[in-house]
Design a protein around this motif. Structure first.
Motif, short mmCIF file in Angstrom:
data_model
loop_
_atom_site.label_atom_id
_atom_site.label_comp_id
_atom_site.label_asym_id
_atom_site.label_seq_id
_atom_site.Cartn_x
_atom_site.Cartn_y
_atom_site.Cartn_z
N ASP A 1 -2.44 -5.59 10.74
CA ASP A 1 -1.02 -5.32 10.50
C ASP A 1 -1.07 -6.06 8.85
OD1 ASP A 1 0.10 -4.58 12.99
OD2 ASP A 1 0.56 -6.68 13.79
N VAL A 2 -0.41 -5.02 8.30
CA VAL A 2 -0.14 -5.15 6.95
C VAL A 2 1.61 -5.48 6.48
CG1 VAL A 2 -0.15 -4.35 4.92
CG2 VAL A 2 -1.86 -4.76 6.37
N ALA A 3 2.25 -6.26 6.17
CA ALA A 3 3.56 -6.17 5.14
C ALA A 3 3.65 -6.27 4.10
CB ALA A 3 3.91 -7.36 6.12
N VAL A 4 4.57 -5.29 2.47
CA VAL A 4 4.18 -5.40 1.86
C VAL A 4 4.81 -5.98 1.28
CG1 VAL A 4 3.48 -3.83 -0.39
CG2 VAL A 4 2.92 -3.03 1.81
N MET A 5 4.92 -6.94 0.25
CA MET A 5 6.24 -7.57 -0.38
C MET A 5 6.45 -7.10 -1.51
SD MET A 5 6.72 -11.47 0.36
CE MET A 5 8.24 -12.55 0.00
N TYR A 6 7.92 -6.64 -2.02
CA TYR A 6 7.95 -6.41 -3.35
C TYR A 6 9.49 -7.02 -3.49
CZ TYR A 6 9.16 -3.83 -6.67
OH TYR A 6 9.94 -3.18 -8.81
N LEU A 7 9.31 -8.22 -4.92
CA LEU A 7 11.25 -8.51 -4.98
C LEU A 7 11.33 -9.50 -3.75
CD1 LEU A 7 12.26 -5.59 -7.66
CD2 LEU A 7 11.19 -7.94 -8.28
N GLY A 8 10.48 -10.19 -3.29
CA GLY A 8 11.49 -10.82 -2.33
C GLY A 8 11.21 -10.86 -0.95
N ARG A 9 11.04 -9.48 -0.80
CA ARG A 9 11.24 -8.21 0.27
C ARG A 9 10.19 -8.03 0.77
NH1 ARG A 9 16.91 -7.05 1.48
NH2 ARG A 9 18.12 -8.39 -0.07
N ILE A 10 10.52 -7.51 2.30
CA ILE A 10 9.27 -6.99 2.75
C ILE A 10 9.55 -5.41 2.36
CG2 ILE A 10 8.05 -6.71 5.18
CD1 ILE A 10 7.71 -9.13 4.26
N VAL A 11 9.04 -4.81 2.13
CA VAL A 11 9.37 -3.11 2.08
C VAL A 11 8.73 -2.14 3.10
CG1 VAL A 11 10.55 -3.43 -0.13
CG2 VAL A 11 7.71 -2.54 -0.39
N GLU A 12 7.75 -2.51 3.47
CA GLU A 12 7.39 -2.48 4.75
C GLU A 12 6.30 -2.73 5.55
OE1 GLU A 12 4.34 0.99 2.40
OE2 GLU A 12 4.45 1.61 3.88
N LEU A 13 6.29 -2.28 6.49
CA LEU A 13 5.49 -3.12 7.89
C LEU A 13 4.98 -2.57 8.90
CD1 LEU A 13 4.92 -6.00 8.54
CD2 LEU A 13 7.26 -5.80 9.70
N GLY A 14 3.86 -2.28 9.31
CA GLY A 14 3.14 -1.78 10.62
C GLY A 14 1.60 -1.65 10.13
N PRO A 15 0.85 -1.63 11.30
CA PRO A 15 -0.56 -1.37 11.09
C PRO A 15 -1.20 -0.71 10.45
CG PRO A 15 0.91 -0.21 13.35
CD PRO A 15 1.54 -0.41 12.55
N GLU A 16 -2.28 -1.79 10.08
CA GLU A 16 -3.44 -1.72 9.19
C GLU A 16 -3.61 -0.35 8.16
OE1 GLU A 16 -5.81 -0.71 7.48
OE2 GLU A 16 -6.82 -1.39 9.01
N GLY A 17 -2.82 0.49 9.59
CA GLY A 17 -3.95 1.79 8.58
C GLY A 17 -2.61 2.98 8.28
N ASP A 18 -1.26 2.42 9.55
CA ASP A 18 -0.14 3.05 8.34
C ASP A 18 -0.19 2.70 7.18
OD1 ASP A 18 -0.15 3.86 10.69
OD2 ASP A 18 1.83 3.04 11.92
N VAL A 19 0.06 1.40 7.03
CA VAL A 19 0.41 0.91 5.44
C VAL A 19 -0.49 1.05 4.85
CG1 VAL A 19 0.98 -1.65 4.42
CG2 VAL A 19 1.87 -1.02 6.75
N TYR A 20 -2.09 1.12 4.62
CA TYR A 20 -2.60 1.26 3.88
C TYR A 20 -2.64 2.89 3.04
CZ TYR A 20 -6.74 2.15 1.73
OH TYR A 20 -8.28 2.66 0.35
N ASP A 21 -2.29 4.22 4.62
CA ASP A 21 -2.01 5.45 3.83
C ASP A 21 -0.70 5.15 3.22
OD1 ASP A 21 -2.96 6.61 7.36
OD2 ASP A 21 -4.20 6.28 5.64
N ALA A 22 0.35 4.72 3.33
CA ALA A 22 1.58 5.02 2.60
C ALA A 22 1.30 4.39 0.89
CB ALA A 22 2.76 4.33 3.10
N ALA A 23 0.55 3.25 1.29
CA ALA A 23 0.74 2.57 -0.49
C ALA A 23 0.08 2.68 -1.23
CB ALA A 23 0.18 0.70 0.28
#
Ligand code: ADP
Ligand code: ADP
Length: 245
Positions: A223-245
Protein backbone atom coordinates in the motif's frame (compact mmCIF):
# COMPACT_ATOMS: atom_id res chain seq x y z
CA UNK A 1 -4.52 -7.38 11.62
CA UNK A 2 -2.76 -4.04 12.20
CA UNK A 3 0.62 -4.12 13.90
CA UNK A 4 0.77 -0.32 13.78
CA UNK A 5 -1.99 2.25 13.88
CA UNK A 6 -1.54 5.99 13.83
CA UNK A 7 -4.51 8.18 14.76
CA UNK A 8 -4.71 11.92 14.23
CA UNK A 9 -1.03 12.40 14.79
CA UNK A 10 0.13 15.99 15.01
CA UNK A 11 3.65 17.35 15.36
CA UNK A 12 4.16 21.09 15.33
CA UNK A 13 7.57 22.69 15.63
CA UNK A 14 7.72 26.13 17.15
CA UNK A 15 9.27 28.78 14.92
CA UNK A 16 11.41 31.02 17.05
CA UNK A 17 11.50 34.70 16.46
CA UNK A 18 15.16 35.65 16.48
CA UNK A 19 14.66 39.03 18.16
CA UNK A 20 12.15 38.20 20.85
CA UNK A 21 12.94 34.50 21.26
CA UNK A 22 9.38 33.43 21.66
CA UNK A 23 7.16 31.22 19.64
CA UNK A 24 5.28 33.20 17.04
CA UNK A 25 4.11 30.44 14.76
CA UNK A 26 4.35 26.72 14.23
CA UNK A 27 5.51 24.54 11.40
CA UNK A 28 2.83 21.91 11.05
CA UNK A 29 5.29 19.16 10.08
CA UNK A 30 2.70 16.41 10.72
CA UNK A 31 -0.81 17.77 10.68
CA UNK A 32 -3.36 15.08 11.52
CA UNK A 33 -2.08 11.81 10.08
CA UNK A 34 -3.95 8.52 10.42
CA UNK A 35 -2.74 5.27 8.92
CA UNK A 36 -2.49 1.57 9.59
CA UNK A 37 0.15 -1.01 8.81
CA UNK A 38 -0.86 -4.66 8.64
CA UNK A 39 1.42 -7.39 9.96
CA UNK A 40 3.92 -8.67 7.41
CA UNK A 41 3.08 -5.89 4.95
CA UNK A 42 4.83 -2.83 3.62
CA UNK A 43 3.30 0.62 3.58
CA UNK A 44 5.15 3.04 1.32
CA UNK A 45 5.14 6.65 2.49
CA UNK A 46 5.99 9.05 -0.30
CA UNK A 47 5.97 12.80 -0.64
CA UNK A 48 8.14 15.67 -1.68
CA UNK A 49 10.86 17.07 0.52
CA UNK A 50 9.43 18.88 3.54
CA UNK A 51 6.10 17.03 3.46
CA UNK A 52 6.69 15.57 6.95
CA UNK A 53 7.82 12.01 6.24
CA UNK A 54 10.93 12.08 8.43
CA UNK A 55 9.10 13.78 11.27
CA UNK A 56 6.45 11.05 11.20
CA UNK A 57 9.18 8.39 11.08
CA UNK A 58 10.99 9.92 14.05
CA UNK A 59 7.80 10.04 16.11
CA UNK A 60 7.10 6.39 15.35
CA UNK A 61 10.52 5.19 16.51
CA UNK A 62 10.31 7.37 19.63
CA UNK A 63 13.06 9.87 18.77
CA UNK A 64 10.52 12.69 18.70
CA UNK A 65 7.49 13.42 20.88
CA UNK A 66 4.29 14.28 19.02
CA UNK A 67 2.15 17.29 19.85
CA UNK A 68 -0.96 15.09 19.96
CA UNK A 69 -2.45 11.91 18.60
CA UNK A 70 -2.16 8.19 19.13
CA UNK A 71 0.34 5.55 18.05
CA UNK A 72 -0.73 1.96 18.66
CA UNK A 73 1.72 -0.93 18.35
CA UNK A 74 -0.12 -4.24 18.56
CA UNK A 75 -3.13 -2.29 19.82
CA UNK A 76 -1.24 -0.65 22.66
CA UNK A 77 -1.06 3.13 22.87
CA UNK A 78 2.68 3.62 23.05
CA UNK A 79 2.64 7.34 23.82
CA UNK A 80 1.10 6.84 27.21
CA UNK A 81 3.25 4.05 28.54
CA UNK A 82 5.29 3.49 31.62
CA UNK A 83 9.07 3.77 31.33
CA UNK A 84 9.30 0.01 30.89
CA UNK A 85 6.64 0.10 28.18
CA UNK A 86 8.49 2.79 26.26
CA UNK A 87 11.66 0.73 26.52
CA UNK A 88 9.84 -2.24 25.00
CA UNK A 89 8.56 0.00 22.19
CA UNK A 90 12.11 1.02 21.43
CA UNK A 91 12.71 -2.65 20.76
CA UNK A 92 9.57 -3.32 18.73
CA UNK A 93 10.00 -0.43 16.30
CA UNK A 94 13.43 0.07 14.77
CA UNK A 95 14.73 2.43 12.13
CA UNK A 96 16.89 1.88 9.07
CA UNK A 97 18.49 5.21 8.24
CA UNK A 98 18.94 6.84 4.89
CA UNK A 99 22.66 7.22 4.69
CA UNK A 100 24.86 4.37 5.91
CA UNK A 101 27.88 6.65 5.43
CA UNK A 102 26.74 8.93 8.25
CA UNK A 103 24.57 6.63 10.38
CA UNK A 104 27.32 4.14 11.27
CA UNK A 105 29.91 5.30 13.77
CA UNK A 106 33.24 5.19 11.85
CA UNK A 107 35.17 4.46 15.04
CA UNK A 108 33.20 1.34 15.89
CA UNK A 109 33.79 -2.08 14.38
CA UNK A 110 30.90 -3.94 12.81
CA UNK A 111 30.75 -6.18 15.89
CA UNK A 112 30.37 -3.12 18.09
CA UNK A 113 27.83 -1.44 15.80
CA UNK A 114 25.58 -4.46 15.37
CA UNK A 115 25.97 -5.51 19.02
CA UNK A 116 25.35 -2.02 20.44
CA UNK A 117 21.59 -2.54 20.92
CA UNK A 118 22.39 -5.51 23.19
CA UNK A 119 24.72 -3.31 25.21
CA UNK A 120 22.23 -0.43 25.39
CA UNK A 121 19.41 -2.68 26.54
CA UNK A 122 21.57 -4.89 28.74
CA UNK A 123 20.65 -8.01 26.80
CA UNK A 124 22.76 -11.13 26.69
CA UNK A 125 21.47 -13.23 23.82
CA UNK A 126 21.66 -17.01 24.19
CA UNK A 127 25.08 -18.09 22.92
CA UNK A 128 26.60 -14.68 23.60
CA UNK A 129 26.71 -11.32 21.84
CA UNK A 130 29.49 -12.23 19.44
CA UNK A 131 27.61 -15.26 18.12
CA UNK A 132 24.40 -13.23 17.87
CA UNK A 133 26.21 -10.59 15.83
CA UNK A 134 27.56 -13.33 13.55
CA UNK A 135 24.04 -14.67 13.01
CA UNK A 136 22.72 -11.20 12.27
CA UNK A 137 25.48 -10.62 9.72
CA UNK A 138 24.64 -13.90 8.01
CA UNK A 139 20.99 -12.94 8.03
CA UNK A 140 21.78 -9.82 5.96
CA UNK A 141 24.23 -11.57 3.65
CA UNK A 142 27.51 -10.38 5.16
CA UNK A 143 30.48 -12.58 6.00
CA UNK A 144 30.69 -12.98 9.80
CA UNK A 145 34.47 -13.23 9.39
CA UNK A 146 34.42 -9.52 8.50
CA UNK A 147 32.89 -8.55 11.84
CA UNK A 148 36.07 -6.90 13.07
CA UNK A 149 36.24 -4.53 10.13
CA UNK A 150 35.23 -0.88 10.22
CA UNK A 151 32.55 0.87 8.12
CA UNK A 152 35.05 2.45 5.71
CA UNK A 153 36.14 -1.04 4.67
CA UNK A 154 32.68 -1.77 3.24
CA UNK A 155 30.84 -0.60 0.15
CA UNK A 156 27.69 1.48 0.48
CA UNK A 157 25.42 -1.51 -0.01
CA UNK A 158 27.35 -3.54 2.56
CA UNK A 159 27.17 -0.68 5.02
CA UNK A 160 23.42 -0.53 4.63
CA UNK A 161 23.35 -4.27 5.36
CA UNK A 162 25.22 -3.51 8.58
CA UNK A 163 22.60 -0.88 9.41
CA UNK A 164 19.84 -3.39 8.77
CA UNK A 165 21.57 -6.03 10.92
CA UNK A 166 21.75 -3.51 13.76
CA UNK A 167 18.08 -2.66 13.36
CA UNK A 168 17.22 -6.37 13.61
CA UNK A 169 19.28 -7.11 16.72
CA UNK A 170 16.39 -6.66 19.13
CA UNK A 171 13.96 -8.64 16.97
CA UNK A 172 11.62 -5.79 16.17
CA UNK A 173 8.12 -6.19 14.76
CA UNK A 174 8.30 -3.06 12.65
CA UNK A 175 11.08 -1.47 10.65
CA UNK A 176 10.74 2.17 9.73
CA UNK A 177 12.96 2.45 6.65
CA UNK A 178 13.76 6.10 5.96
CA UNK A 179 14.82 6.21 2.30
CA UNK A 180 17.10 3.22 2.90
CA UNK A 181 18.44 3.01 -0.66
CA UNK A 182 18.43 6.60 -1.92
CA UNK A 183 22.04 7.17 -0.81
CA UNK A 184 23.20 4.00 -2.60
CA UNK A 185 24.40 3.32 -6.14
CA UNK A 186 21.52 2.44 -8.42
CA UNK A 187 23.29 -0.88 -9.08
CA UNK A 188 22.96 -2.00 -5.43
CA UNK A 189 19.57 -0.46 -4.64
CA UNK A 190 17.78 -3.52 -6.00
CA UNK A 191 19.93 -5.86 -3.89
CA UNK A 192 19.05 -4.05 -0.68
CA UNK A 193 15.36 -3.96 -1.62
CA UNK A 194 15.49 -7.71 -2.32
CA UNK A 195 17.16 -8.28 1.02
CA UNK A 196 14.43 -6.34 2.81
CA UNK A 197 11.78 -8.39 1.00
CA UNK A 198 13.52 -11.66 1.92
CA UNK A 199 13.79 -10.60 5.56
CA UNK A 200 10.12 -9.67 5.62
CA UNK A 201 9.16 -13.14 4.35
CA UNK A 202 11.56 -14.89 6.73
CA UNK A 203 10.89 -12.91 9.89
CA UNK A 204 7.33 -11.68 9.35
CA UNK A 205 8.42 -8.06 9.61
CA UNK A 206 6.21 -5.08 8.82
CA UNK A 207 7.70 -2.06 7.07
CA UNK A 208 6.90 1.60 6.86
CA UNK A 209 9.01 2.48 3.85
CA UNK A 210 9.70 6.17 3.31
CA UNK A 211 10.73 7.46 -0.11
CA UNK A 212 10.50 10.75 -1.97
CA UNK A 213 9.05 9.17 -5.09
CA UNK A 214 7.14 6.10 -6.12
CA UNK A 215 9.95 4.48 -8.12
CA UNK A 216 11.44 2.34 -5.35
CA UNK A 217 8.23 2.00 -3.37
CA UNK A 218 6.47 0.46 -6.35
CA UNK A 219 8.65 -2.65 -6.01
CA UNK A 220 8.29 -3.24 -2.30
CA UNK A 221 5.10 -1.59 -1.01
CA UNK A 222 1.71 -3.28 -0.81
CA UNK A 223 0.00 0.00 0.00
CA UNK A 224 1.10 3.57 -0.55
CA UNK A 225 0.34 6.75 1.35
CA UNK A 226 1.13 10.09 -0.25
CA UNK A 227 2.01 12.91 2.12
CA UNK A 228 1.75 16.61 1.31
CA UNK A 229 2.21 19.50 3.74
CA UNK A 230 1.95 17.22 6.77
CA UNK A 231 -1.17 15.38 5.64
CA UNK A 232 -1.96 12.10 3.92
CA UNK A 233 -3.56 13.19 0.67
CA UNK A 234 -3.85 9.74 -0.93
CA UNK A 235 -3.86 6.22 0.46
CA UNK A 236 -4.47 2.94 -1.28
CA UNK A 237 -3.09 -0.23 -2.84
CA UNK A 238 0.20 0.36 -4.64
CA UNK A 239 -1.16 0.09 -8.20
CA UNK A 240 -4.00 2.52 -7.63
CA UNK A 241 -1.89 5.25 -6.10
CA UNK A 242 0.84 4.77 -8.67
CA UNK A 243 -1.59 5.48 -11.48
CA UNK A 244 -2.90 8.59 -9.84
CA UNK A 245 0.42 10.14 -8.82
P1 ADP B 1 10.42 15.30 4.77
O1 ADP B 1 11.02 14.16 5.53
O2 ADP B 1 9.18 14.90 4.02
O3 ADP B 1 11.41 16.01 3.92
P2 ADP B 1 10.39 16.70 7.31
O4 ADP B 1 9.65 15.89 8.28
O5 ADP B 1 11.88 16.65 7.34
O6 ADP B 1 9.87 16.35 5.83
O7 ADP B 1 9.96 18.22 7.45
C1 ADP B 1 8.59 18.63 7.52
C2 ADP B 1 8.56 20.11 7.91
O8 ADP B 1 8.98 20.26 9.27
C3 ADP B 1 9.46 20.99 7.07
O9 ADP B 1 8.83 22.24 6.92
C4 ADP B 1 10.70 21.13 7.94
O10 ADP B 1 11.38 22.33 7.67
C5 ADP B 1 10.13 21.11 9.33
N1 ADP B 1 11.04 20.53 10.34
C6 ADP B 1 11.57 19.29 10.32
N2 ADP B 1 12.33 19.09 11.40
C7 ADP B 1 12.28 20.24 12.12
C8 ADP B 1 12.86 20.66 13.35
N3 ADP B 1 13.65 19.85 14.08
N4 ADP B 1 12.59 21.93 13.78
C9 ADP B 1 11.78 22.73 13.08
N5 ADP B 1 11.20 22.40 11.91
C10 ADP B 1 11.45 21.17 11.44
P1 ADP C 1 16.77 -18.88 17.55
O1 ADP C 1 15.62 -18.29 18.29
O2 ADP C 1 17.21 -20.21 18.08
O3 ADP C 1 17.92 -17.93 17.37
P2 ADP C 1 15.24 -18.52 15.12
O4 ADP C 1 14.74 -19.56 14.15
O5 ADP C 1 14.29 -17.73 15.91
O6 ADP C 1 16.28 -19.26 16.07
O7 ADP C 1 16.20 -17.55 14.32
C1 ADP C 1 17.05 -17.97 13.31
C2 ADP C 1 18.00 -16.85 12.98
O8 ADP C 1 17.29 -15.66 12.62
C3 ADP C 1 18.86 -16.48 14.15
O9 ADP C 1 20.11 -16.06 13.65
C4 ADP C 1 18.15 -15.31 14.79
O10 ADP C 1 19.06 -14.45 15.45
C5 ADP C 1 17.54 -14.65 13.59
N1 ADP C 1 16.25 -14.03 13.88
C6 ADP C 1 15.08 -14.62 14.11
N2 ADP C 1 14.08 -13.75 14.28
C7 ADP C 1 14.64 -12.54 14.17
C8 ADP C 1 14.15 -11.21 14.21
N3 ADP C 1 12.86 -10.91 14.41
N4 ADP C 1 15.01 -10.22 14.03
C9 ADP C 1 16.29 -10.49 13.81
N5 ADP C 1 16.82 -11.71 13.73
C10 ADP C 1 16.02 -12.73 13.90
Amino acid sequence: DPVLEVRDLVKHYPVRNGLFRRSVAAVKAVDGVSLRLDRGRTLGLVGESGSGKSTLARVLVGIEKPTSGQVLVDGEDVLHLSRAGRKQLRRDVQMVFQDPYTSLNPRMSVTEIVGEPFAIHGIDPAGGRRAAVGELLELVGLDPDHANRYPHQFSGGQRQRVGIARALALRPKILVCDEPVSALDVSVQGQVINLLEDLQAELGLSYLFVAHDLGVVRHIAHDVAVMYLGRIVELGPEGDVYDAA
